[in-house]
Design a protein around this motif. Structure first.
Motif, PDB file in Angstrom:
ATOM      1  N   THR A 163      63.622  28.783  55.967  1.00 46.94           N
ATOM      2  CA  THR A 163      64.608  29.850  55.577  1.00 46.94           C
ATOM      3  C   THR A 163      65.460  28.834  54.653  1.00 46.94           C
ATOM      4  N   ASP A 164      65.512  27.636  54.609  1.00 49.72           N
ATOM      5  CA  ASP A 164      66.500  26.916  54.131  1.00 49.72           C
ATOM      6  C   ASP A 164      66.152  25.386  54.098  1.00 49.72           C
ATOM      7  N   ILE A 165      66.735  25.009  53.081  1.00 52.08           N
ATOM      8  CA  ILE A 165      66.597  23.397  52.925  1.00 52.08           C
ATOM      9  C   ILE A 165      67.741  22.941  52.214  1.00 52.08           C
ATOM     10  N   GLY A 166      68.052  21.775  52.260  1.00 58.48           N
ATOM     11  CA  GLY A 166      69.422  21.224  51.542  1.00 58.48           C
ATOM     12  C   GLY A 166      69.335  19.564  52.150  1.00 58.48           C
ATOM     13  N   LEU A 167      70.434  19.108  51.648  1.00 56.37           N
ATOM     14  CA  LEU A 167      70.878  17.924  51.883  1.00 56.37           C
ATOM     15  C   LEU A 167      72.266  17.614  52.409  1.00 56.37           C
ATOM     16  N   VAL A 168      72.724  16.439  52.731  1.00 54.39           N
ATOM     17  CA  VAL A 168      74.100  16.113  53.151  1.00 54.39           C
ATOM     18  C   VAL A 168      74.547  15.388  52.200  1.00 54.39           C
ATOM     19  N   GLY A 169      75.825  15.598  51.807  1.00 56.90           N
ATOM     20  CA  GLY A 169      76.809  15.137  50.801  1.00 56.90           C
ATOM     21  C   GLY A 169      78.014  15.175  50.827  1.00 56.90           C
ATOM     22  N   GLY A 208      76.394  19.187  55.206  1.00 57.57           N
ATOM     23  CA  GLY A 208      75.228  19.708  54.438  1.00 57.57           C
ATOM     24  C   GLY A 208      75.815  20.739  53.470  1.00 57.57           C
ATOM     25  N   GLN A 209      74.570  21.448  52.932  1.00 53.80           N
ATOM     26  CA  GLN A 209      74.758  22.369  51.741  1.00 53.80           C
ATOM     27  C   GLN A 209      75.454  23.777  52.024  1.00 53.80           C
ATOM     28  N   TRP A 210      75.433  24.033  53.454  1.00 53.37           N
ATOM     29  CA  TRP A 210      76.299  25.233  53.977  1.00 53.37           C
ATOM     30  C   TRP A 210      77.865  24.823  54.029  1.00 53.37           C
ATOM     31  N   ALA A 211      78.231  23.682  53.399  1.00 50.93           N
ATOM     32  CA  ALA A 211      79.700  23.458  53.773  1.00 50.93           C
ATOM     33  C   ALA A 211      80.525  24.554  52.919  1.00 50.93           C
ATOM     34  N   PRO A 212      80.351  24.956  51.790  1.00 48.42           N
ATOM     35  CA  PRO A 212      81.439  25.869  51.114  1.00 48.42           C
ATOM     36  C   PRO A 212      81.451  27.126  51.660  1.00 48.42           C
ATOM     37  N   SER A 213      80.427  27.640  52.308  1.00 50.63           N
ATOM     38  CA  SER A 213      80.602  29.158  52.793  1.00 50.63           C
ATOM     39  C   SER A 213      81.114  28.829  54.372  1.00 50.63           C
ATOM     40  N   VAL A 214      80.978  27.753  55.071  1.00 51.04           N
ATOM     41  CA  VAL A 214      81.980  27.621  56.354  1.00 51.04           C
ATOM     42  C   VAL A 214      83.294  27.455  55.872  1.00 51.04           C
ATOM     43  N   GLN A 215      83.621  26.648  54.801  1.00 51.58           N
ATOM     44  CA  GLN A 215      85.093  26.333  54.266  1.00 51.58           C
ATOM     45  C   GLN A 215      85.662  27.677  54.101  1.00 51.58           C
ATOM     46  N   ASN A 216      84.954  28.561  53.576  1.00 49.89           N
ATOM     47  CA  ASN A 216      85.509  29.899  53.053  1.00 49.89           C
ATOM     48  C   ASN A 216      85.892  30.705  54.232  1.00 49.89           C
ATOM     49  N   LYS A 219      67.888  37.324  47.870  1.00 48.49           N
ATOM     50  CA  LYS A 219      69.059  37.758  48.054  1.00 48.49           C
ATOM     51  C   LYS A 219      69.742  36.841  48.983  1.00 48.49           C
ATOM     52  N   ALA A 220      69.180  36.137  49.781  1.00 43.71           N
ATOM     53  CA  ALA A 220      70.229  35.036  50.417  1.00 43.71           C
ATOM     54  C   ALA A 220      70.529  34.088  49.657  1.00 43.71           C
ATOM     55  N   VAL A 221      69.504  33.434  48.676  1.00 43.88           N
ATOM     56  CA  VAL A 221      69.811  32.379  47.583  1.00 43.88           C
ATOM     57  C   VAL A 221      70.964  32.943  46.793  1.00 43.88           C
ATOM     58  N   GLU A 222      70.921  34.038  46.492  1.00 42.95           N
ATOM     59  CA  GLU A 222      71.764  34.400  45.231  1.00 42.95           C
ATOM     60  C   GLU A 222      73.211  34.580  45.890  1.00 42.95           C
ATOM     61  N   SER A 223      73.130  34.807  47.287  1.00 42.97           N
ATOM     62  CA  SER A 223      74.491  34.861  47.757  1.00 42.97           C
ATOM     63  C   SER A 223      75.118  33.569  48.094  1.00 42.97           C
ATOM     64  N   GLY A 224      74.346  32.481  47.795  1.00 39.67           N
ATOM     65  CA  GLY A 224      75.024  31.083  48.161  1.00 39.67           C
ATOM     66  C   GLY A 224      74.777  30.679  49.603  1.00 39.67           C
ATOM     67  N   GLY A 225      74.333  31.710  50.409  1.00 40.50           N
ATOM     68  CA  GLY A 225      73.899  31.099  51.768  1.00 40.50           C
ATOM     69  C   GLY A 225      72.909  30.227  52.130  1.00 40.50           C
ATOM     70  N   VAL A 226      71.859  30.158  51.460  1.00 38.44           N
ATOM     71  CA  VAL A 226      70.734  29.130  51.427  1.00 38.44           C
ATOM     72  C   VAL A 226      70.142  28.540  49.914  1.00 38.44           C
ATOM     73  N   LEU A 227      69.511  27.684  49.954  1.00 39.57           N
ATOM     74  CA  LEU A 227      68.821  27.183  48.882  1.00 39.57           C
ATOM     75  C   LEU A 227      67.498  27.515  48.857  1.00 39.57           C
ATOM     76  N   PRO A 228      66.786  27.416  47.768  1.00 37.99           N
ATOM     77  CA  PRO A 228      65.296  27.796  47.649  1.00 37.99           C
ATOM     78  C   PRO A 228      64.386  27.046  48.607  1.00 37.99           C
TER      79      PRO A 228
END
Length: 428
Positions: A147-153, A278-286, A346-355
């Protein structure tokens, strides 16, 4: 985890999941209609936007399948791992549950807790990107869908970098350490770290090992169980060099990740300049703090001068859904429903996950996440989180040992020796 990660646990703690968790009955009731089925679904998305999106998907599935009721258990990362470990050790598994793949999933498969869904999902497998799918495939069989893939940075505060006179993100590790010193000199806390939870700290050692020893060395360590080699010790020495600068916020050893006073909120509220996440950081920050808006930036983990690893090698993971061995067929239907292009985009568009599906890239709107997606698309190699890539006991030792290294109670050499000892014992 790691991790479509999370804020405060909004758990619907269920009384247990005997027999695989689903309440199943014969496929047809006496009236010819499908029998009532309850699916136990465990996931980690306690932060918006996924928290609401996933709840909406469940309602939509129930509307299409009136005989199905979905009971969701939603837990933050560490609570989820602990609860899932408890239930799987009892020989059960939820009907549908979040997974990061890798070594943990392999153990669940070996224990007979996860369903082989290869035949059921054969028609949709070509729609997924190979990188996203790889963590859920073993020996030519498929045991889950991503449902998601990403990387840490590094996620950083542009204003605080400017305050310290840093004009561009560091491209090398030595430049990174110099920037840490500049931030401290400017009265800025350089880095927020959830020392209490340990897994965020392991990112530093893992990334430095990836840059210094290289991707093949990390994969070889999974085979020969030897983490005492010079390059692994060198990774520990660089973690120590960072820790010796005292770059973390006050009280970091007792800090959680997503609480109102944790790692994410510390960055979100402008009290630290960056976090390695990871890529989820912005949503958890918010969710956990005020949010940085346009002041939030991203840069990949720097190159280490003289290291064997490529700057293009990515470290991270994604999330996926696996199906319990005893789950009803509706569980597989639900996993396929969640990963259909129309629903997932829809989840990708929301910024919640990556393609994770081919052709979804255009749905990434956020410029920072687009940068992450671009780095992933061009990655020269991919290393799953070490606490997921390796067997659970080994992963836990990595987290524990690196936490002790950061706290100053363990040497770089001891880190390698302790991880090796557990890895050898797990290998039998």
């Amino acid at each position: 985890m790691k991790r479509t990660l999370v804020l405060v646990a909004t758990a619907v703690l269920l009384a247990g999941c005997g027999g695989g968790g689903g309440e199943t009955a014969p496929q047809q009731s006496s009236g010819g209609a499908p029998a009532k089925v309850t699916l136990e679904w465990w996931h980690l998305s306690t932060a918006e936007p996924l928290k609401s999106l996933w709840a909406q998907r469940a309602k939509e599935f129930e509307a299409k399948n009136p005989n199905v009721t979905i009971k969701a258990t939603v837990l933050e990362n560490e609570a989820y791992k602990a609860k899932l470990t408890t239930i799987t050790q009892s020989g059960n598994a939820p009907d549908v549950f979040a997974s990061w793949g890798g070594g943990v999933l392999k153990q669940q498969i070996d224990a007979g807790l996860v369903k082989d869904i290869s035949t059921d999902v054969a028609d949709v497998l070509p729609t997924f990107t190979p990188a996203a799918l790889s963590a859920y495939q073993l020996d030519g069989k498929t045991y889950g869908l991503p449902t998601d893939i990403g990387l840490v940075g590094f996620w950083y505060n542009k204003k605080l970098f400017e305050k310290a006179g840093i004009t561009e993100p560091p491209a090398t590790w030595s430049a990174f350490l110099e920037d840490v010193k500049k931030l401290k000199a400017a009265g800025v806390t350089p880095i927020a770290l959830a020392g209490k939870e340990k897994w965020p700290g392991h990112y530093y050692w893992a990334y430095l090992a990836l840059r210094i020893a290289g991707l093949d060395a990390l994969k070889q360590a999974a085979v020969d169980h030897d983490f005492t080699k010079p390059d692994f010790v060198a990774a520990g020495q660089q973690v120590k060099a960072l820790a010796d600068l005292q770059p973390f916020q006050k009280g970091f050893l007792g800090a959680a990740y997503s609480t109102p006073d944790g790692q994410s909120a510390t960055v979100s509220n402008g009290k630290a300049a960056m976090e390695l996440m990871g890529q989820w950081a912005p949503s958890v920050q918010n969710d956990s703090g005020k949010g940085l808006g346009d002041d939030l930036g991203f840069f990949p983990f720097p190159a280490v001068e003289g290291g064997k690893g490529s700057i293009g090698d990515a470290f991270g993971g994604g999330g996926g859904l696996t199906v319990g061995a005893d789950a009803p067929k509706e569980a597989v239907d639900f996993v396929k429903f969640m990963t259909e292009m129309g629903n997932h985009t829809k989840a990708v568009e929301s910024g919640g996950v990556l393609p994770v599906l081919k052709g979804e890239e255009s749905a990434v709107k956020d410029p920072n996440l687009k940068q992450v997606a671009t780095l992933l698309a061009g990655a020269t190699g991919y290393q799953l989180y070490l606490d997921q890539a390796y067997p659970p006991a080994v992963g836990q030792q990595v987290n524990d040992s690196v936490a002790e290294l950061i706290a100053g109670t363990k040497t770089p050499e001891e880190v390698g020796a302790d991880i090796s000892e557990v890895a050898k014992s797990e290998a039998g």
